[in-house]
Write an enzyme that holds these catalytic residues in place. Structure first.
Site: not given
Ligand code: 5RP
Length: 232
Positions: A34-36, A91-92, A105, A111, A129
């Site tokens: 999930t996420g961009s 990942a963040d 996200g 996840e 990141k």
């Molecule tokens: C969602 C997540 C996402 O993978 C994480 O927030 C990264 O998101 P992005 O690719 O939009 O930066 O853990 O729960």
């Protein structure tokens, strides 16, 4: 999209597409993150399906399920598969030992459940990141039950953070599982394993965004055009 945002999105796409090209093979069961950044992986998986690859895909959120279906991917329930061969997720934060913070996200619980059923978890990030120590850039998201959540917040703060209830579009954010999220700001997490063990025993905590020893590979794209793969 501004120039900087476009560049970051390109970096996310490069890492995500490499993950799919390197790790997804015909006939596999694939977990969709999930996420961009994961978004680009889902689209690439969609291209493979449209080329004729037979894949079973499991989504980590309702948002991902919708995107996957728009891309022509059939999504199956996690309990319909024995094991997932490969999951590609964002990942963040990623530290030098490939330990992760995830969940900005909002999908950390699903996840984590999907990752636990995955043989090979691939994390895709742009270089922004990468951190030396977890908790230095990102807060740690913690999913909690609505019931008594202010008590849960106090217990979280006793672990040395400031816990902020997540709000989105002026409303308290509610996860796909009907829970709240507290974003817990630490000034760096010295021992993520110890912290995880403390947080997960707080009544009301459903799960937290520390993903420890979960990533089998991390694909990192950089503004200089370099894409590298970190392995265990
Ligand atoms: C969602 C997540 C996402 O993978 C994480 O927030 C990264 O998101 P992005 O690719 O939009 O930066 O853990 O729960």
């Amino acid at each position: 999209m501004g120039k900087g945002t476009q560049m970051t999105d390109d970096l996310k796409r490069i890492a995500a597409e490499k993950a799919v090209d390197d790790f997804v093979k015909d006939g596999m069961t694939v977990g969709l993150g999930t996420g961009s950044t994961a978004y680009h992986a889902i689209r690439r998986v969609g291209e493979l399906v449209n080329k004729g690859f037979k894949l079973k895909c499991v989504a980590t959120s309702l948002q991902t399920e919708n995107i996957a279906e728009e891309c022509g991917i059939t999504v199956v329930d996690l309990d319909e598969v024995d094991q997932i061969d490969v999951t590609i997720d964002g990942a963040d934060e990623v530290d030098p030992d490939m330990q992760l913070i995830k969940g900005l996200g909002g999908a950390l619980l699903r996840e984590k459940i999907v990752a636990a059923s995955t043989a090979f978890e691939v994390i895709v990030v742009d270089e922004s990141k990468l951190v030396e120590k977890l908790g230095t850039k990102s807060p740690l998201p913690v999913e909690v039950l609505k019931f008594g959540h202010l008590k849960t917040k106090k217990a979280l703060e006793r672990q040395g953070c400031i816990a902020v209830l997540r709000v989105k579009d002026d409303k308290t954010f509610v996860t796909d599982n009907g829970n709240y999220v507290y974003d817990c700001k630490f000034s760096g997490i010295d021992n993520p394993f110890f912290l995880e063990s403390r947080i997960n025993v707080i009544p009301g905590v459903v799960d937290n965004g520390l993903f420890l020893n979960t990533a089998a590979a991390v694909i990192v794209s950089s503004a200089d055009g370099n894409v590298r793969v970190m392995n265990r």
